[in-house]
Structure formats: C-alpha cells, structure tokens
Design a protein around this motif. Structure first.
Motif, PDB file in Angstrom:
ATOM      1  N   ASN A 172       0.824  -1.211   0.000  1.00  0.00           N
ATOM      2  CA  ASN A 172       0.000   0.000   0.000  1.00  0.00           C
ATOM      3  C   ASN A 172       0.857   1.259   0.000  1.00  0.00           C
ATOM      4  O   ASN A 172       0.493   2.270  -0.620  1.00  0.00           O
ATOM      5  CB  ASN A 172      -0.935  -0.006   1.211  1.00  0.00           C
ATOM      6  CG  ASN A 172      -2.080  -0.992   1.051  1.00  0.00           C
ATOM      7  OD1 ASN A 172      -2.429  -1.360  -0.069  1.00  0.00           O
ATOM      8  ND2 ASN A 172      -2.662  -1.423   2.147  1.00  0.00           N
ATOM      9  N   LYS A 176       0.627   4.159  -2.934  1.00  0.00           N
ATOM     10  CA  LYS A 176       0.355   5.567  -2.648  1.00  0.00           C
ATOM     11  C   LYS A 176       1.317   6.490  -3.395  1.00  0.00           C
ATOM     12  O   LYS A 176       0.996   7.647  -3.653  1.00  0.00           O
ATOM     13  CB  LYS A 176       0.442   5.819  -1.145  1.00  0.00           C
ATOM     14  CG  LYS A 176      -0.740   5.267  -0.365  1.00  0.00           C
ATOM     15  CD  LYS A 176      -0.601   5.554   1.121  1.00  0.00           C
ATOM     16  CE  LYS A 176      -1.794   4.981   1.879  1.00  0.00           C
ATOM     17  NZ  LYS A 176      -1.684   5.212   3.347  1.00  0.00           N
ATOM     18  N   PRO A 180      -0.427   7.181 -11.840  1.00  0.00           N
ATOM     19  CA  PRO A 180      -1.087   6.345 -12.846  1.00  0.00           C
ATOM     20  C   PRO A 180      -0.270   6.150 -14.110  1.00  0.00           C
ATOM     21  O   PRO A 180      -0.306   5.090 -14.736  1.00  0.00           O
ATOM     22  CB  PRO A 180      -2.384   7.116 -13.127  1.00  0.00           C
ATOM     23  CG  PRO A 180      -2.653   7.856 -11.849  1.00  0.00           C
ATOM     24  CD  PRO A 180      -1.310   8.231 -11.314  1.00  0.00           C
ATOM     25  N   TYR A 293      -6.332  -0.714 -11.655  1.00  0.00           N
ATOM     26  CA  TYR A 293      -7.316  -0.040 -10.789  1.00  0.00           C
ATOM     27  C   TYR A 293      -6.675   0.356  -9.461  1.00  0.00           C
ATOM     28  O   TYR A 293      -6.867   1.476  -8.973  1.00  0.00           O
ATOM     29  CB  TYR A 293      -8.511  -0.955 -10.551  1.00  0.00           C
ATOM     30  CG  TYR A 293      -9.554  -0.387  -9.612  1.00  0.00           C
ATOM     31  CD1 TYR A 293     -10.558   0.448 -10.087  1.00  0.00           C
ATOM     32  CD2 TYR A 293      -9.525  -0.673  -8.249  1.00  0.00           C
ATOM     33  CE1 TYR A 293     -11.519   0.982  -9.234  1.00  0.00           C
ATOM     34  CE2 TYR A 293     -10.473  -0.142  -7.384  1.00  0.00           C
ATOM     35  CZ  TYR A 293     -11.469   0.678  -7.871  1.00  0.00           C
ATOM     36  OH  TYR A 293     -12.402   1.208  -7.025  1.00  0.00           O
ATOM     37  N   ASP A 294      -5.905  -0.561  -8.878  1.00  0.00           N
ATOM     38  CA  ASP A 294      -5.250  -0.285  -7.594  1.00  0.00           C
ATOM     39  C   ASP A 294      -4.246   0.864  -7.719  1.00  0.00           C
ATOM     40  O   ASP A 294      -4.119   1.694  -6.813  1.00  0.00           O
ATOM     41  CB  ASP A 294      -4.542  -1.539  -7.078  1.00  0.00           C
ATOM     42  CG  ASP A 294      -5.509  -2.607  -6.588  1.00  0.00           C
ATOM     43  OD1 ASP A 294      -6.735  -2.341  -6.598  1.00  0.00           O
ATOM     44  OD2 ASP A 294      -5.044  -3.695  -6.199  1.00  0.00           O
ATOM     45  N   GLU A 296      -4.442   3.306  -9.871  1.00  0.00           N
ATOM     46  CA  GLU A 296      -5.230   4.528 -10.047  1.00  0.00           C
ATOM     47  C   GLU A 296      -5.815   5.024  -8.733  1.00  0.00           C
ATOM     48  O   GLU A 296      -5.819   6.231  -8.453  1.00  0.00           O
ATOM     49  CB  GLU A 296      -6.352   4.276 -11.060  1.00  0.00           C
ATOM     50  CG  GLU A 296      -7.243   5.491 -11.300  1.00  0.00           C
ATOM     51  CD  GLU A 296      -8.404   5.174 -12.228  1.00  0.00           C
ATOM     52  OE1 GLU A 296      -9.283   6.031 -12.363  1.00  0.00           O
ATOM     53  OE2 GLU A 296      -8.416   4.071 -12.812  1.00  0.00           O
ATOM     54  N   LYS A 297      -6.307   4.082  -7.902  1.00  0.00           N
ATOM     55  CA  LYS A 297      -6.978   4.457  -6.657  1.00  0.00           C
ATOM     56  C   LYS A 297      -6.041   4.465  -5.446  1.00  0.00           C
ATOM     57  O   LYS A 297      -6.445   4.861  -4.345  1.00  0.00           O
ATOM     58  CB  LYS A 297      -8.135   3.490  -6.385  1.00  0.00           C
ATOM     59  CG  LYS A 297      -9.200   3.467  -7.469  1.00  0.00           C
ATOM     60  CD  LYS A 297      -9.879   4.822  -7.606  1.00  0.00           C
ATOM     61  CE  LYS A 297     -10.985   4.780  -8.656  1.00  0.00           C
ATOM     62  NZ  LYS A 297     -11.652   6.098  -8.830  1.00  0.00           N
ATOM     63  N   HIS A 298      -4.805   3.975  -5.632  1.00  0.00           N
ATOM     64  CA  HIS A 298      -3.807   3.926  -4.549  1.00  0.00           C
ATOM     65  C   HIS A 298      -4.260   3.050  -3.382  1.00  0.00           C
ATOM     66  O   HIS A 298      -3.984   3.358  -2.214  1.00  0.00           O
ATOM     67  CB  HIS A 298      -3.498   5.344  -4.037  1.00  0.00           C
ATOM     68  CG  HIS A 298      -3.074   6.301  -5.109  1.00  0.00           C
ATOM     69  ND1 HIS A 298      -1.853   6.196  -5.750  1.00  0.00           N
ATOM     70  CD2 HIS A 298      -3.711   7.362  -5.657  1.00  0.00           C
ATOM     71  CE1 HIS A 298      -1.757   7.175  -6.654  1.00  0.00           C
ATOM     72  NE2 HIS A 298      -2.869   7.889  -6.618  1.00  0.00           N
ATOM     73  N   ILE A 299      -4.937   1.954  -3.693  1.00  0.00           N
ATOM     74  CA  ILE A 299      -5.395   1.038  -2.647  1.00  0.00           C
ATOM     75  C   ILE A 299      -5.219  -0.408  -3.120  1.00  0.00           C
ATOM     76  O   ILE A 299      -5.022  -0.667  -4.310  1.00  0.00           O
ATOM     77  CB  ILE A 299      -6.887   1.253  -2.304  1.00  0.00           C
ATOM     78  CG1 ILE A 299      -7.754   1.024  -3.564  1.00  0.00           C
ATOM     79  CG2 ILE A 299      -7.129   2.619  -1.699  1.00  0.00           C
ATOM     80  CD1 ILE A 299      -9.232   0.950  -3.281  1.00  0.00           C
ATOM     81  N   SER A 300      -5.292  -1.339  -2.165  1.00  0.00           N
ATOM     82  CA  SER A 300      -5.378  -2.761  -2.499  1.00  0.00           C
ATOM     83  C   SER A 300      -6.851  -3.141  -2.418  1.00  0.00           C
ATOM     84  O   SER A 300      -7.416  -3.279  -1.332  1.00  0.00           O
ATOM     85  CB  SER A 300      -4.559  -3.597  -1.503  1.00  0.00           C
ATOM     86  OG  SER A 300      -3.192  -3.310  -1.611  1.00  0.00           O
ATOM     87  N   SER A 301      -7.464  -3.263  -3.564  1.00  0.00           N
ATOM     88  CA  SER A 301      -8.930  -3.368  -3.621  1.00  0.00           C
ATOM     89  C   SER A 301      -9.449  -4.755  -3.280  1.00  0.00           C
ATOM     90  O   SER A 301     -10.626  -4.905  -2.925  1.00  0.00           O
ATOM     91  CB  SER A 301      -9.433  -2.958  -5.005  1.00  0.00           C
ATOM     92  OG  SER A 301      -8.874  -3.792  -6.016  1.00  0.00           O
TER      93      SER A 301
END
Length: 415
Positions: A172, A176, A180, A293-294, A296-301
């Motif tokens: 994570n 962060k 992208p 996606y992760d 782009e969103k800076h998370i582990s989805s």
C-alpha cells in the motif's frame, strides 16, 4: 485451568487491583459504570492481548497514566502454576526506550517476544453485548471473531496474519507513491509482483484455515441455534473470500474425496501443497487483474483483508433481514460454537466470561447459555445478583458461587 488471582495496574478505572477469585463461579454485581466490565475486560486482555470492546490499547490506560498492565495467576489442569501479564505503554512512558509505543508480554516473569507464543496459554470465551456486532455490523467484526477463534487453537495463525499485514502495508505504501502514468513501468510492475507473490502465498494458507473453521462454526452454531429457537429457524454461516477461492477449495476436496480428512486430521503434506498452489495461483491472478485499478486508486482493492462470513437465517443474510431478537439468538449461537470448537481442539476447558448478558437475554436463552458451562470457571457481571438464582442451579448450585460488590473501581468480596 482456572484463575487464582487477577492483577490490574492503571487499567481503565483501576489504579491497582490484586484480587483472589474462586475456581468455580464468580459474580461481580453493582450499579452501572462502576468497573464491572472493566474488570472482566482486564481478564480477557491478560489472556488474549486484545480487548473485546476496543481496538485501541490507549483507551485501556487509566486517565493520566502512560501504561497499563493486566496479569493473571493460574493453575493448570496438572496442578502447575502459571503467571501471565500483558503490558502496553505509550510514548510518554518510562518503559519507552525506542521512541514509540510498545507491548511487553511475560509468562512466569520471562519476556515473550512472539504473540503466537502467548496466545493459547489461557483460553477465555467472552459473551458480551458487543457480540451483536458480529451479526449486524461491518465485516471487520466477523473477521475478528474468526481470527480470534483460530488463533486460540492455532497460535501460529497469528504469524500468518502478522506477515500478511506487514507485506500489505508495504504494498500500500508503494501504491500511494505510484503515479497512474507509471503503471506500465517494468520497475513498478516488478515491485508489485514481489509483494503480490508473497501476498498470494500467505493468502492461500489463511484461506485454507478460515474455510475449515467457518464450516465448523456453521455446523455447530446451526445446532445451537435450532435448540435455542425450538427448531423454528435455520442458521447457516458461509465463508466469503476472494472470488473463486472457496469454489476452488471445495472442488479440490470433492474431486479428491478429501473433505473428511481435511476437516478431521488435516490434509497430507502433498495434498496441502497441491491445494495451496491452486489457491496461490488463483489469488495472484486476481491481484494482477486489478493492478491498474489499484494504481489509479492507490489502494489494495481485493485480498483476504476484505474477507467476510455471511450469517444467514432461513437463507437470508441476517445483516439485512433480521430483528434484534434474532440477532441476539444468532450471536449467542456463534459464541456457543466458539466455546465448543475450543473444547474440541484444546484439552483444557476454556474460562468463561458473561459480561452483562443476562439483562439482554430472556430466561430461555439464559438457561441455554449456562447449560453449556458446567465444570468451567465462570465470571459473571450483573447489576442485581438475585437475578441469576435459577441459572446458578443449572451451573451447579449457588454453594459454588463467590459474590463481589463493585463500587467505583473498588471490589469487596462477600464472605
């Protein structure tokens, strides 16, 4: 195993407490907000490290102090004596030598460095109003219930969770800081591959553990729920993991006729390696499929940090379709399954805590609860000691009970 003495230092509203307790039934009564729940919370923290009420250790430190200590003196089934203590300190504490908060665990006054070596020494099952959260609130409550149960029986499971958490935090932190536009970079993908391979490997071990215990919980809780409700409703519990994992595990067990072996004595090393490989590959593929996606969103989805257990009543999820009375009955059935599962795997009978639950349950549910508690050491908190007379008869007679009056963080034992 039973507790002989409880020690609390700067814990909640207790400055210093050294209390001898009986080996059978111990009843703590008094008005609300006097320290009854704080006492049994201290007992639970001393055995299990974490609280059943809060995830923040700082909440447990007495106001104005910088550390707490919760300790127990115990007698094991073979007559040997054990001393356990769990201490937590903040940045201002004199115990702080490394510049941050910390924890000190000891057994027989010797420091224990691994939490997994501390867990399972003294097993306690607690019944509390907070148990309703398992049924009606966020998945984190259900994961905590499941993780706590597995850890009491298999302390090494804590190492898996700890390793997974550290690796996930590293991933994570990387996400962060990735832009992208860097998503196609070979260096970035190599770094993410490194963390994802490790996460997938640990995920497979955790999924294999969790599925087994969810099935055990479902089987036993269903029986207990049927008994409490008079057979009017059907309770079931399902494991919700990363998509496709449960299906892959079930298919492997079914196609190879390994279900009974898996649930009872455990898979052979070869079979375990096969199913772990299947699950690890599946998880890794899923992690890679959401990588853009992760980034782009800076998370582990996705991942086992988002696992859930779905509690259903007559086929409908209880979180959305149940009354508070139904939720209480389901929570009680789940906690009874925890008690029974620990008994299945651990030779020593767990110590039991009933924290202000009698006021939340009707007579039939109270009697169902205490009927499962014979021969165990029990700690009960209540506002009125006279409300549990019939329950004491079920446990084994009021002659075995010890009464304590709690007032303003002071405890007086009745003679």
């Amino acid at each position: 195993m039973f507790i002989r003495k409880i020690h609390l230092d700067n814990f909640r509203n207790y400055g210093r407490l050294d209390l001898d307790v009986g080996p059978s039934v111990n009843i703590f009564y008094g008005d609300n907000a006097q320290g009854k729940t704080n006492l049994v919370e201290g007992i639970y923290v001393a055995s299990s490290i974490t609280s059943h009420r809060t995830s923040r250790d700082s909440d447990l430190i007495k106001f104005g102090e910088n550390e707490y200590k919760a300790g127990l003196e115990l007698t094991d089934d073979d007559g040997s004596e054990i001393r356990l203590s769990s201490c937590y300190y903040n940045e201002k504490s004199d115990l702080n030598t490394k510049g941050h908060t910390g924890r000190i665990l000891t057994r027989d006054n010797a420091v224990i460095n691994k939490i997994s070596d501390y867990m399972g020494v003294c097993n306690i099952v607690i019944f509390a109003p907070e148990d309703l959260n398992i049924v009606k609130n966020a998945p984190s409550y259900r994961r905590k219930f499941l993780n706590t149960l597995i850890s009491k029986i298999s302390p090494s499971y804590l190492n898996l969770l700890s390793d997974y958490s550290k690796i996930l935090n590293n991933k994570n932190a990387l996400l962060k800081n990735i832009k992208p536009s860097d998503g196609s970079s070979d260096i970035v993908n190599d770094q993410l591959n490194f963390w994802d391979y490790s996460l997938a490997d640990l995920s497979a071990d955790i999924i294999i553990k969790r599925y087994k215990f969810v099935r055990l919980v479902s089987d036993i809780a269903s029986l207990r729920h049927s008994s409490i409700s008079g057979g009017k409703e059907n309770l079931s519990v399902e494991y919700s993991a990363i998509y496709g994992a449960v299906t892959a595990l079930e298919s492997f067990l079914s196609e190879n006729s390994k279900y009974d072996e898996y649930m009872n004595k455990g898979l052979s090393e070869a079979d375990y390696g096969r199913i772990k490989g299947i699950l690890s590959d599946l998880v890794l593929a899923k992690l890679k499929s959401v990588r853009n996606y992760d980034i782009e969103k800076h998370i582990s989805s996705i991942g086992i940090q988002r696992d859930d257990i779905i509690i259903k009543l007559d086929g409908l999820p209880m979180k959305n379709f149940s009354s508070q009375g139904q939720q209480r009955t389901a929570a009680l059935a789940l906690k009874l399954s925890e008690l029974e599962i620990i008994r299945m795997f651990v030779s020593s009978t767990p110590i039991l805590i009933l924290d202000d639950v009698f006021s939340e349950l009707d007579k039939a549910r109270r009697l169902s609860l205490v009927s499962a508690m014979k021969e165990a050491q029990i700690f009960i908190t209540c506002t009125d000691k006279d409300m549990i007379g019939e329950e004491l008869d079920v446990i084994g007679g009021s002659g075995k009970a010890y009464f304590y009056h709690v007032t303003g963080g002071s405890i007086e034992k009745e003679s």
